[in-house]
Design an enzyme around this catalytic site. Structure first.
Site, PDB file in Angstrom:
ATOM      1  N   ARG A  77       0.828  -1.209   0.000  1.00 44.90           N
ATOM      2  CA  ARG A  77       0.000   0.000   0.000  1.00 44.90           C
ATOM      3  C   ARG A  77       0.863   1.259   0.000  1.00 44.90           C
ATOM      4  O   ARG A  77       0.534   2.248  -0.653  1.00 44.90           O
ATOM      5  CB  ARG A  77      -0.938  -0.023   1.215  1.00 44.90           C
ATOM      6  N   HIS A  81       0.557   4.104  -2.825  1.00 43.79           N
ATOM      7  CA  HIS A  81       0.183   5.494  -2.512  1.00 43.79           C
ATOM      8  C   HIS A  81       1.293   6.484  -2.846  1.00 43.79           C
ATOM      9  O   HIS A  81       1.038   7.653  -3.093  1.00 43.79           O
ATOM     10  CB  HIS A  81      -0.251   5.619  -1.052  1.00 43.79           C
ATOM     11  N   HIS A 204      -6.166  -6.122  -3.648  1.00 42.44           N
ATOM     12  CA  HIS A 204      -7.005  -6.242  -2.450  1.00 42.44           C
ATOM     13  C   HIS A 204      -7.221  -7.693  -2.015  1.00 42.44           C
ATOM     14  O   HIS A 204      -7.924  -7.939  -1.032  1.00 42.44           O
ATOM     15  CB  HIS A 204      -8.337  -5.501  -2.639  1.00 42.44           C
ATOM     16  N   TRP A 220     -10.419  -8.662   2.665  1.00 44.06           N
ATOM     17  CA  TRP A 220     -11.189  -9.001   1.455  1.00 44.06           C
ATOM     18  C   TRP A 220     -11.209 -10.519   1.215  1.00 44.06           C
ATOM     19  O   TRP A 220     -12.095 -11.013   0.544  1.00 44.06           O
ATOM     20  CB  TRP A 220     -10.572  -8.333   0.232  1.00 44.06           C
TER      21      TRP A 220
HETATM   22  C1  HEM Z   1      -9.326   1.066  -6.799  1.00 46.27           C
HETATM   23  C2  HEM Z   1      -9.272   2.010  -5.884  1.00 46.27           C
HETATM   24  C3  HEM Z   1      -8.809   1.728  -4.482  1.00 46.27           C
HETATM   25  C4  HEM Z   1      -9.440   2.099  -3.344  1.00 46.27           C
HETATM   26  C5  HEM Z   1     -10.726   2.904  -3.249  1.00 46.27           C
HETATM   27  C6  HEM Z   1      -8.677   1.568  -2.243  1.00 46.27           C
HETATM   28  C7  HEM Z   1      -9.006   1.734  -0.917  1.00 46.27           C
HETATM   29  C8  HEM Z   1      -8.388   1.083   0.135  1.00 46.27           C
HETATM   30  C9  HEM Z   1      -8.765   1.196   1.520  1.00 46.27           C
HETATM   31  C10 HEM Z   1      -9.897   2.058   2.068  1.00 46.27           C
HETATM   32  C11 HEM Z   1      -7.931   0.404   2.237  1.00 46.27           C
HETATM   33  C12 HEM Z   1      -7.920   0.179   3.752  1.00 46.27           C
HETATM   34  C13 HEM Z   1      -6.832   1.015   4.429  1.00 46.27           C
HETATM   35  C14 HEM Z   1      -6.787   0.773   5.918  1.00 46.27           C
HETATM   36  O1  HEM Z   1      -7.810   0.996   6.591  1.00 46.27           O
HETATM   37  O2  HEM Z   1      -5.724   0.362   6.426  1.00 46.27           O
HETATM   38  C15 HEM Z   1      -7.029  -0.226   1.310  1.00 46.27           C
HETATM   39  C16 HEM Z   1      -6.055  -1.121   1.660  1.00 46.27           C
HETATM   40  C17 HEM Z   1      -5.179  -1.681   0.780  1.00 46.27           C
HETATM   41  N1  HEM Z   1      -5.041  -1.345  -0.548  1.00 46.27           N
HETATM   42 FE1  HEM Z   1      -6.355  -0.294  -1.660  1.00 46.27          FE
HETATM   43  N2  HEM Z   1      -7.597   0.905  -2.728  1.00 46.27           N
HETATM   44  C18 HEM Z   1      -7.621   0.985  -4.089  1.00 46.27           C
HETATM   45  C19 HEM Z   1      -6.671   0.488  -4.960  1.00 46.27           C
HETATM   46  C20 HEM Z   1      -5.544  -0.194  -4.585  1.00 46.27           C
HETATM   47  C21 HEM Z   1      -4.444  -0.526  -5.457  1.00 46.27           C
HETATM   48  C22 HEM Z   1      -4.348  -0.095  -6.930  1.00 46.27           C
HETATM   49  C23 HEM Z   1      -3.547  -1.223  -4.713  1.00 46.27           C
HETATM   50  C24 HEM Z   1      -2.210  -1.795  -5.110  1.00 46.27           C
HETATM   51  C25 HEM Z   1      -1.899  -2.091  -6.349  1.00 46.27           C
HETATM   52  C26 HEM Z   1      -4.093  -1.337  -3.377  1.00 46.27           C
HETATM   53  C27 HEM Z   1      -3.508  -2.014  -2.340  1.00 46.27           C
HETATM   54  C28 HEM Z   1      -4.004  -2.083  -1.054  1.00 46.27           C
HETATM   55  C29 HEM Z   1      -3.472  -2.957  -0.017  1.00 46.27           C
HETATM   56  C30 HEM Z   1      -2.349  -3.976  -0.184  1.00 46.27           C
HETATM   57  C31 HEM Z   1      -4.216  -2.697   1.134  1.00 46.27           C
HETATM   58  C32 HEM Z   1      -4.068  -3.370   2.506  1.00 46.27           C
HETATM   59  C33 HEM Z   1      -3.203  -2.525   3.415  1.00 46.27           C
HETATM   60  C34 HEM Z   1      -3.050  -3.124   4.797  1.00 46.27           C
HETATM   61  O3  HEM Z   1      -3.373  -4.292   5.020  1.00 46.27           O
HETATM   62  O4  HEM Z   1      -2.579  -2.389   5.672  1.00 46.27           O
HETATM   63  N3  HEM Z   1      -5.283  -0.674  -3.331  1.00 46.27           N
HETATM   64  N4  HEM Z   1      -7.324   0.214   0.041  1.00 46.27           N
END
Ligand code: HEM
Length: 320
Positions: A77, A81, A204, A220
């Protein structure tokens, strides 16, 4: 070129100049005892970056008391970002700079919780001070994906750190409570198409939402520390219903109520053009891995002024 300085030795890291001259990483001058000694030049090569990779991988293995047993997802993440602020019209944002080290970018709502990932990498930076933060954060993402049994992610260095003046404005990263129109606005701005949006979202399969970070809650998939195409399979196969709770609107699976989907995730099956890619990736993990690797390399390189002909490397995995 020469050996990197050993920590605790008498070498002084004197200064670094841009990567352009060598096309990879930083060019470091080592002074033996201050300004009088003849400078030694250290130009990091594949093996030096593999050593950084190995260090990240062994820290991932060692620090398994975090979240679902791995810092891997939050490293992915962080890399996303750092990169996803890119704007193709102005050429601003992207992974070149690592400006999330500074306010206001570190305080943007979308970046809540990413301090955990930045802090995890800090001892690696201390051990290998020649690597830029911006190259390190992306290498962290590459390492995490490969070590979580994902596909090979070719990598090249060349990112230069910038100061707080390079911080991007808030609002460039996607808002999870919105749907397809918003996703297209955000990802088209970076230069991605519909297929690439769906392939990227497969990340995700990893990690979870944290109520104290994004406000959303839960993972997820049932295996959040292993990259698979389960995200797509679950989107299609499970029945999703609104979760009844005090938090922001999110979905839960009807059967176990232990998995979640964001409104932005559900948009991928509500939109016909997106859905056809969800179906392809759900049916074919190999295709997902191939497309995911290609699109994440593109994401991680947005806006980076690599030297001409700089080659990409594939690192050997350590624990995968
Ligand atoms: C499509 C639009 C996307 C939205 C709206 C979105 C939104 C989110 C949100 C709300 C979280 C939870 C954050 C938290 O509470 O810790 C999250 C986690 C995460 N996102 Fe996304 N995301 C998107 C796209 C992506 C993309 C493109 C990637 C990587 C290629 C990604 C990788 C991750 C990962 C690995 C986590 C887990 C982080 C953790 O476990 O701490 N996301 N995302």
């Amino acid at each position: 070129s020469s050996e990197p300085a050993k920590s605790g030795g008498s070498n002084i890291w004197a200064w670094a100049i841009g990567a352009g001259a060598l096309g990879a990483g930083g060019l470091w001058y080592l002074n033996q005892d201050g300004a009088s000694a003849t400078p030694k030049v250290f130009a990091p090569k594949f093996d030096d970056y593999q050593a950084v990779y190995n260090e990240i991988a062994s820290r991932l293995e060692e620090k398994d008391d975090y979240d679902d047993g791995s810092y891997g997802p939050v490293l992915v993440r962080l890399a996303w970002h750092a990169s996803g602020t890119y704007d193709k019209e102005t050429g601003t944002g992207g992974s070149n700079g690592a400006t999330m080290r500074f306010a206001p970018e570190s305080d943007h709502g979308a970046n809540a919780g990413l301090k955990a990932a930045r802090d995890f990498l800090e001892p690696v930076k201390a051990k290998f001070p020649w690597i830029t933060y911006s190259d390190l954060w992306i290498l962290g993402g590459v390492c995490a994906i490969q070590e979580m049994l994902g596909p090979q992610i070719p990598y090249r260095p060349g990112r230069q750190d910038r100061d707080a003046a390079g911080c991007t404005p808030d609002g460039r990263l996607p808002d999870a409570s919105q749907a397809q129109d918003h996703l297209r606005n955000i990802f088209y701005r970076m230069g991605f198409n519909d297929q690439e949006i769906v392939a990227l979202s497969g990340a995700h399969a990893l990690g979870r939402c944290h109520a104290d970070r994004s406000g959303f809650d839960g993972p997820w998939t049932f295996s959040p520390t292993v990259l698979t195409n389960d995200y797509y399979k679950l989107l299609l196969d499970e029945k999703w219903q609104w979760k009844k709770w005090n938090g922001p609107k999110q979905y839960e699976d009807k059967k176990t109520k232990s998995l979640m989907m964001l409104p932005a995730d559900m948009a991928l099956i509500q939109d016909k053009k997106f859905k056809q890619w969800v179906e392809k990736y759900a049916a074919d993990n190999e295709l997902f891995f191939k497309d995911f690797s290609n699109v994440i390399v593109k994401l991680f390189e947005l806006g980076v002024p690599f030297a001409e002909n700089s080659e990409r490397w594939v690192f050997k995995t350590v624990n995968a």
